[in-house]
Structures are given as C-alpha cells and as structure tokens.
Design a protein around this motif. Sequence first.
Motif, short mmCIF file in Angstrom:
data_model
loop_
_atom_site.label_atom_id
_atom_site.label_comp_id
_atom_site.label_asym_id
_atom_site.label_seq_id
_atom_site.Cartn_x
_atom_site.Cartn_y
_atom_site.Cartn_z
N TYR A 65 61.15 -74.93 24.72
CA TYR A 65 61.67 -74.31 26.17
C TYR A 65 63.40 -74.22 26.07
CZ TYR A 65 57.10 -75.93 26.90
OH TYR A 65 55.56 -76.09 27.03
N ARG A 76 70.58 -62.65 30.23
CA ARG A 76 69.56 -63.24 31.25
C ARG A 76 70.46 -63.29 32.54
NH1 ARG A 76 64.91 -67.08 28.40
NH2 ARG A 76 64.26 -65.48 27.15
N THR A 92 61.27 -61.92 29.97
CA THR A 92 61.40 -63.21 29.67
C THR A 92 60.01 -64.00 29.40
OG1 THR A 92 61.55 -64.12 31.94
CG2 THR A 92 63.44 -63.73 30.57
N PRO A 96 60.47 -67.92 28.24
CA PRO A 96 61.18 -68.37 29.24
C PRO A 96 62.03 -69.61 28.67
CG PRO A 96 58.97 -68.84 29.53
CD PRO A 96 59.06 -67.91 28.18
N ASP A 97 62.99 -70.00 29.23
CA ASP A 97 63.93 -71.29 28.90
C ASP A 97 64.28 -71.78 30.02
OD1 ASP A 97 67.27 -70.76 29.24
OD2 ASP A 97 66.12 -68.90 29.17
N MET A 98 64.48 -73.13 29.80
CA MET A 98 65.09 -74.28 30.88
C MET A 98 66.64 -74.47 30.37
SD MET A 98 62.01 -76.56 31.83
CE MET A 98 61.93 -77.43 30.23
N GLN A 169 58.07 -70.46 33.37
CA GLN A 169 58.60 -69.13 33.79
C GLN A 169 59.42 -68.93 35.07
OE1 GLN A 169 55.22 -66.11 33.19
NE2 GLN A 169 56.78 -64.32 33.37
N CYS A 172 62.45 -70.82 35.12
CA CYS A 172 63.43 -69.77 34.57
C CYS A 172 64.13 -68.71 35.58
CB CYS A 172 63.07 -69.17 33.20
SG CYS A 172 63.89 -68.10 32.26
N TYR A 176 68.07 -68.90 36.99
CA TYR A 176 69.08 -67.88 36.61
C TYR A 176 69.22 -67.09 37.79
CZ TYR A 176 68.78 -68.21 31.73
OH TYR A 176 69.06 -68.46 30.19
#
Length: 260
Positions: A65, A76, A92, A96-98, A169, A172, A176
């Motif tokens: 993540y 992003r 994404t 998806p990232d944290m 997701q 994320c 953002y």
Amino acid sequence: MSKGYHSLGDEIVSGSVPVAASSDRVLQFQDSFSNPGSGSQGGANGSSTGSGWQSYFNAVSYRPYFNVDTADVVERIRDSLFPFKGDFVEKTSHNPDMYGPFWICSTLVFVTAALGNFAAFLSAQSGSWHYDVNKVSWAAFMFYGYVAVIPLGLYFVLKYLGVVSGLVQLWCLYGYSLFVFIPASFLCVVPWDIMRWAVVGVAAVMSAGFLAINIRSHVKTASERWFLIVTSSAALQLGLALVVKLYFFTYFYHDSLVHV
C-alpha cells in the motif's frame, strides 16, 4: 576407487529440491482490506509475514500500500487538481496507495494549525493575540479522522449495495482529494475575509467535485442509489471545507473571547 560408488537408479532421494513452479498471482486491491498479509511471503530474508490477526502487526504486510514513487504521487496530486477528468479511480485501481494520503493529511495538520495562528496574528486588531496550540490537535483529529472514517463508512455502504470497491482505493481517493486545501491554506493567510471565503469556496468545489465525479463513475452503473451516494459524499466534503474556514481562518470571535 570405483568400489565406493553405486548407481542410484530411479530412487527418490530424500531432501531433493523440486523445480519451483512459476506463479502468476498478483496482489489485488479491488475487493477488500480484510487481511493485509494473508497468504503472503515477504521480506528480504524470505520470512513469512504471518497469517490471520498476526499480519496486522507486521509492517511488511502493509508494504504493497506504499508501493509508489515520487512520479506516481505527483501525477495523482496533479489529477486531483483537475477534478472533471473523472478517471482517478480507474487509473489507481491496480495500485492504490496510502503513502500520499498519509503525507497530505500530515501536511494539512501542521499547515492549517501554523498558518491559522499566523493569519490570526495578522488579523488581530489589538495586542491581545495568543498562539492557540489546540489547533494542532484539532487539525489532527479532523483530517486523520475524516480520511479514516468517512471512506470506511462509504465502503460498508457500497458493500451493502453490492458495489465492488476496495477500502484502500477509497482511502486513496479521499486522501488525494484533500490536497487542494494545502495551497488554499497559504492563500487564506491574506487578512481579507472575503478573499478567504472565496479561496475556501473554490477549494471546496474542486475537492467535492473531484470526489463526486470519481465516485459517480464508479457506482453509477452498479447501484440505483448512486445519486444519493454521490451527493452525500460531496456534501460531507463541503462540510469539511466549511469547518476549515470557520475554525482555522475566522477571527471575529477572538477579541470577544479575550475581553470576557
């Protein structure tokens, strides 16, 4: 010399190593965040990340993540500033990232608290100004709590309605969506309340629009209640922007509190 050797023939030798089978299994984020480390083998030392509840306490389990680089995060962030494209969820979905949401929220905590106090100093009409350290704790509670709880609630709503969506997701997406409030906080230092309302209003519309359009594109074809979901998400985002303006960048009540 040859007497000490004999043929092994077709015997199966204990301890022999079979040929490793190739695996095409790819970690998926779409369905849930129920067990970050289940079934995974991780680490540079080849150690297992654990299974079941133990995986929640292993930092290696959360590595996927945070699997982004600077270019990914910048792209992003740029997408979040152009809310009407509506393709953030699609772009994404596989990674998806944290990482970005964590640092965006952390930056907002210190930016809103510090600039809120500085703007209060510039707006003070007398010498009765004091630094409000409580802004830091309230900012942390507000931003971290919002990004953690609201997507979690939306995740369960979508799950109840049968819409496939990953919790990471949603984290994320929401993380953002808050980036626009960072430059807005710097502009709110200007000691003109009309300009502050205008800046926060524009940031709120951009942030809420970014959320609404991406959530709409994700749920419209999967649920008949998509309009209620989209409007509720946008309304909560607008409410957050209103709280940011009233708590961090409104000062008409400070003098009355000091002179009580």
